[in-house]
Design a protein around this motif. Structure first.
Motif, PDB file in Angstrom:
ATOM      1  N   ALA A 330       0.820  -1.208   0.000  1.00 42.47           N
ATOM      2  CA  ALA A 330       0.000   0.000   0.000  1.00 42.47           C
ATOM      3  C   ALA A 330       0.857   1.263   0.000  1.00 42.47           C
ATOM      4  N   GLN A 331       1.893   1.273   0.827  1.00 45.35           N
ATOM      5  CA  GLN A 331       2.759   2.451   0.929  1.00 45.35           C
ATOM      6  C   GLN A 331       3.438   2.755  -0.404  1.00 45.35           C
ATOM      7  N   TYR A 332       4.004   1.736  -1.021  1.00 45.85           N
ATOM      8  CA  TYR A 332       4.718   1.944  -2.273  1.00 45.85           C
ATOM      9  C   TYR A 332       3.757   2.290  -3.415  1.00 45.85           C
ATOM     10  N   ALA A 333       2.572   1.698  -3.388  1.00 43.74           N
ATOM     11  CA  ALA A 333       1.596   1.968  -4.445  1.00 43.74           C
ATOM     12  C   ALA A 333       1.130   3.423  -4.393  1.00 43.74           C
ATOM     13  N   MET A 334       0.825   3.911  -3.199  1.00 40.04           N
ATOM     14  CA  MET A 334       0.361   5.296  -3.073  1.00 40.04           C
ATOM     15  C   MET A 334       1.471   6.278  -3.404  1.00 40.04           C
ATOM     16  N   ALA A 347      -1.663  -2.679  -7.690  1.00 40.40           N
ATOM     17  CA  ALA A 347      -0.488  -3.209  -7.003  1.00 40.40           C
ATOM     18  C   ALA A 347      -0.704  -4.664  -6.604  1.00 40.40           C
ATOM     19  N   ASN A 348       0.381  -5.420  -6.611  1.00 34.97           N
ATOM     20  CA  ASN A 348       0.315  -6.789  -6.110  1.00 34.97           C
ATOM     21  C   ASN A 348       1.615  -7.154  -5.427  1.00 34.97           C
ATOM     22  N   ASP A 349       1.499  -8.135  -4.547  1.00 34.62           N
ATOM     23  CA  ASP A 349       2.661  -8.688  -3.867  1.00 34.62           C
ATOM     24  C   ASP A 349       3.066  -9.922  -4.657  1.00 34.62           C
ATOM     25  N   VAL A 350       4.136  -9.806  -5.446  1.00 30.23           N
ATOM     26  CA  VAL A 350       4.512 -10.893  -6.342  1.00 30.23           C
ATOM     27  C   VAL A 350       5.090 -12.096  -5.607  1.00 30.23           C
ATOM     28  N   SER A 351       5.320 -11.956  -4.300  1.00 30.67           N
ATOM     29  CA  SER A 351       5.784 -13.103  -3.519  1.00 30.67           C
ATOM     30  C   SER A 351       4.612 -13.936  -3.001  1.00 30.67           C
ATOM     31  N   LYS A 369      -6.525   8.178  -5.630  1.00 34.23           N
ATOM     32  CA  LYS A 369      -5.889   9.290  -4.916  1.00 34.23           C
ATOM     33  C   LYS A 369      -6.209   9.312  -3.425  1.00 34.23           C
ATOM     34  N   ASP A 370      -7.344   8.681  -3.032  1.00 30.12           N
ATOM     35  CA  ASP A 370      -7.727   8.666  -1.612  1.00 30.12           C
ATOM     36  C   ASP A 370      -7.351   7.369  -0.920  1.00 30.12           C
ATOM     37  N   GLY A 371      -6.598   6.510  -1.607  1.00 28.34           N
ATOM     38  CA  GLY A 371      -6.162   5.268  -0.984  1.00 28.34           C
ATOM     39  C   GLY A 371      -6.753   4.040  -1.652  1.00 28.34           C
ATOM     40  N   LEU A 372      -6.843   2.962  -0.889  1.00 24.48           N
ATOM     41  CA  LEU A 372      -7.323   1.691  -1.421  1.00 24.48           C
ATOM     42  C   LEU A 372      -8.778   1.798  -1.856  1.00 24.48           C
ATOM     43  N   ILE A 373      -9.039   1.418  -3.105  1.00 27.38           N
ATOM     44  CA  ILE A 373     -10.404   1.419  -3.647  1.00 27.38           C
ATOM     45  C   ILE A 373     -11.002   0.029  -3.579  1.00 27.38           C
ATOM     46  N   GLU A 374     -10.209  -0.963  -3.955  1.00 32.94           N
ATOM     47  CA  GLU A 374     -10.729  -2.323  -4.022  1.00 32.94           C
ATOM     48  C   GLU A 374      -9.580  -3.309  -3.908  1.00 32.94           C
ATOM     49  N   ALA A 375      -9.785  -4.358  -3.098  1.00 31.80           N
ATOM     50  CA  ALA A 375      -8.826  -5.457  -2.984  1.00 31.80           C
ATOM     51  C   ALA A 375      -9.495  -6.699  -3.552  1.00 31.80           C
ATOM     52  N   LEU A 376      -8.924  -7.251  -4.605  1.00 28.83           N
ATOM     53  CA  LEU A 376      -9.521  -8.402  -5.267  1.00 28.83           C
ATOM     54  C   LEU A 376      -8.898  -9.686  -4.740  1.00 28.83           C
ATOM     55  N   PRO A 377      -9.692 -10.752  -4.610  1.00 24.44           N
ATOM     56  CA  PRO A 377      -9.123 -12.052  -4.242  1.00 24.44           C
ATOM     57  C   PRO A 377      -8.364 -12.634  -5.424  1.00 24.44           C
ATOM     58  N   GLN A 378      -7.812 -13.819  -5.267  1.00 24.57           N
ATOM     59  CA  GLN A 378      -7.125 -14.457  -6.383  1.00 24.57           C
ATOM     60  C   GLN A 378      -8.126 -14.730  -7.497  1.00 24.57           C
ATOM     61  N   LEU A 379      -7.848 -14.170  -8.671  1.00 24.43           N
ATOM     62  CA  LEU A 379      -8.714 -14.321  -9.830  1.00 24.43           C
ATOM     63  C   LEU A 379      -7.869 -14.605 -11.058  1.00 24.43           C
ATOM     64  N   HIS A 380      -8.496 -15.164 -12.066  1.00 27.62           N
ATOM     65  CA  HIS A 380      -7.828 -15.296 -13.355  1.00 27.62           C
ATOM     66  C   HIS A 380      -7.539 -13.893 -13.882  1.00 27.62           C
TER      67      HIS A 380
END
Length: 406
Positions: A330-334, A347-351, A369-380
């Protein structure tokens, strides 16, 4: 939005086949021309006469039943479709679709169809979670088939779990949404970058990364499906070309920069999904570097930051960046979003398992611009692309005309 559209409704043999009557009726009421195909097993659960009455068309049952001698029935049905909907889809028909089997009217028509396909699975919870079924659905998703997720609850077999056919209203809504999305970006120019750049050391060696380009290609296809004029600038990739998308091949970060800048002013949406090298060799050897000492020292220099350059030159473009991280996502993405003047950063955590390079799936977070909008689960990655394009459309609709998003 369904007025005048031809929808092939494939019904396979599960207890949920009775719900196909409601699906057919709702589609007809919405203005669609519905042509029904039933497997032999499906007729054990619901009578073809019911579907014929609701659709007002003959029901296809047997590959060798030819109603019109001037055409081959299953080819004619496939050619007529604006969309193919399989509901319910048993594990059997999903397996046939994934493996290209064609031994009845429905599977033969599916193999001949060039129209988009939506599948609504329905089966026992253990069947749905079986590795073979999961693999088959992943293969179909990779080919662009869309799924209406089954519900969780009491199944006809007595088990409680995931596998119950989605409700007819949900399935019809998915069909309507698909047709609506076809024009969401009509008249818009979309520029997507994909793949990993390669920085030459000599004629036979280069520095690169693990990017497959699958995410960028999925985004380009999702934009094209929404009616956009799409240009895909691709470096090293493993993904196949996309029909209807202009493909521009590049190798290095500098070549990608120039290709993007040439087209940037005319673009409405720019999605920077490529994995661009941060450094390149200061000099490139004209001939193959021969082995000599125990160590080889390479001098590297920074490449031009393409996303930052685009952010500085942005006028009207909606700019989306990608951030592949291994910590403090989150920090690096913003930070990236603000420094590079992006409208969104994905953004994703490739590890993390299921995310990152060279996979068919991804786990992403979308930041504004205001931060996290949506966090998606594992998807294709195709599903991630659809989610992101939907988000881009909504964000653009909120912005006043001509605003660049700074």
């Amino acid at each position: 939005m369904l007025q005048g559209k031809t929808i092939l409704l494939g019904i396979s043999g599960g207890i949920a086949a009775y719900k196909a009557a409601t699906i057919c009726s709702r589609l007809v009421q919405a203005g669609a021309k519905v042509r029904v195909i039933m497997t032999e097993s499906a007729t054990k659960f619901i009578a073809p006469l019911t579907l014929q009455t609701l659709s007002r068309h003959p029901v296809y049952l047997d590959t060798f039943d030819e109603f019109d001698p001037s055409v081959v029935a299953h080819i004619d049905a496939a050619d007529s479709a604006d969309l193919v909907l399989v509901a319910p889809a048993t594990a059997n028909i999903v397996g046939k679709m994934a493996n290209g089997l064609a031994d009845d009217f429905l599977s033969t028509t599916l193999l001949a169809a060039t129209a988009p396909v939506i599948v609504a699975p329905a089966m026992n919870v253990h069947m749905y979670a079986h590795p073979a079924v999961e693999r088959n659905m992943a293969l179909l998703a990779d080919r662009g088939v869309r799924f209406v997720e089954p519900g969780t609850g009491l199944l006809a077999c007595g088990y409680v779990g995931k596998g119950r056919l989605a409700e007819p209203e949900e399935i019809v809504a998915a069909v309507k949404h698909w047709f609506a999305s076809r024009t969401e970006l009509a008249g818009k120019s979309v520029l997507v970058t994909a793949g990993g750049t390669a920085e030459r050391l000599d004629p036979v060696r280069f520095l690169t990364n693990d990017s497959s380009g699958k995410m960028g290609f999925a985004l380009a296809e999702a934009a094209a499906n929404r009616g956009a004029d799409v240009t895909l600038i691709a470096a090293r990739t493993t993904a196949p070309p996309i029909v209807g998308v202009k493909l521009v091949r590049v190798e290095s970060a500098e070549q990608m920069l120039q290709a993007v800048l040439e087209r940037y002013d005319a673009a409405d949406i720019v999605i920077k999904a490529a994995a661009v090298a941060d450094y390149r060799p200061v000099s490139q050897a004209p001939t193959k570097i021969k082995k000599s000492e125990e160590k080889l020292v390479l001098e590297l220099e920074r490449t031009t930051d393409i996303l930052k350059t685009l952010g500085e030159r942005k006028t009207h473009q909606f700019l989306v960046g990608f951030a592949a991280e291994t910590e403090q996502v989150a920090q690096y993405a913003m930070d990236k979003l603000r420094r590079k003047n992006c409208d969104l950063v994905v953004a994703n955590d490739v590890s993390q398992d299921g995310a990152g390079f060279n996979l068919d799936t991804n786990v992403v977070q979308i930041f504004g611009k205001d931060g996290l909008i949506e966090a998606l689960p594992q998807l294709h990655k195709r599903e991630v692309a659809d989610h992101l394009l939907e988000r881009i459309v909504r964000q653009m609709q909120k912005k006043p005309a001509g605003e660049a998003g700074e």
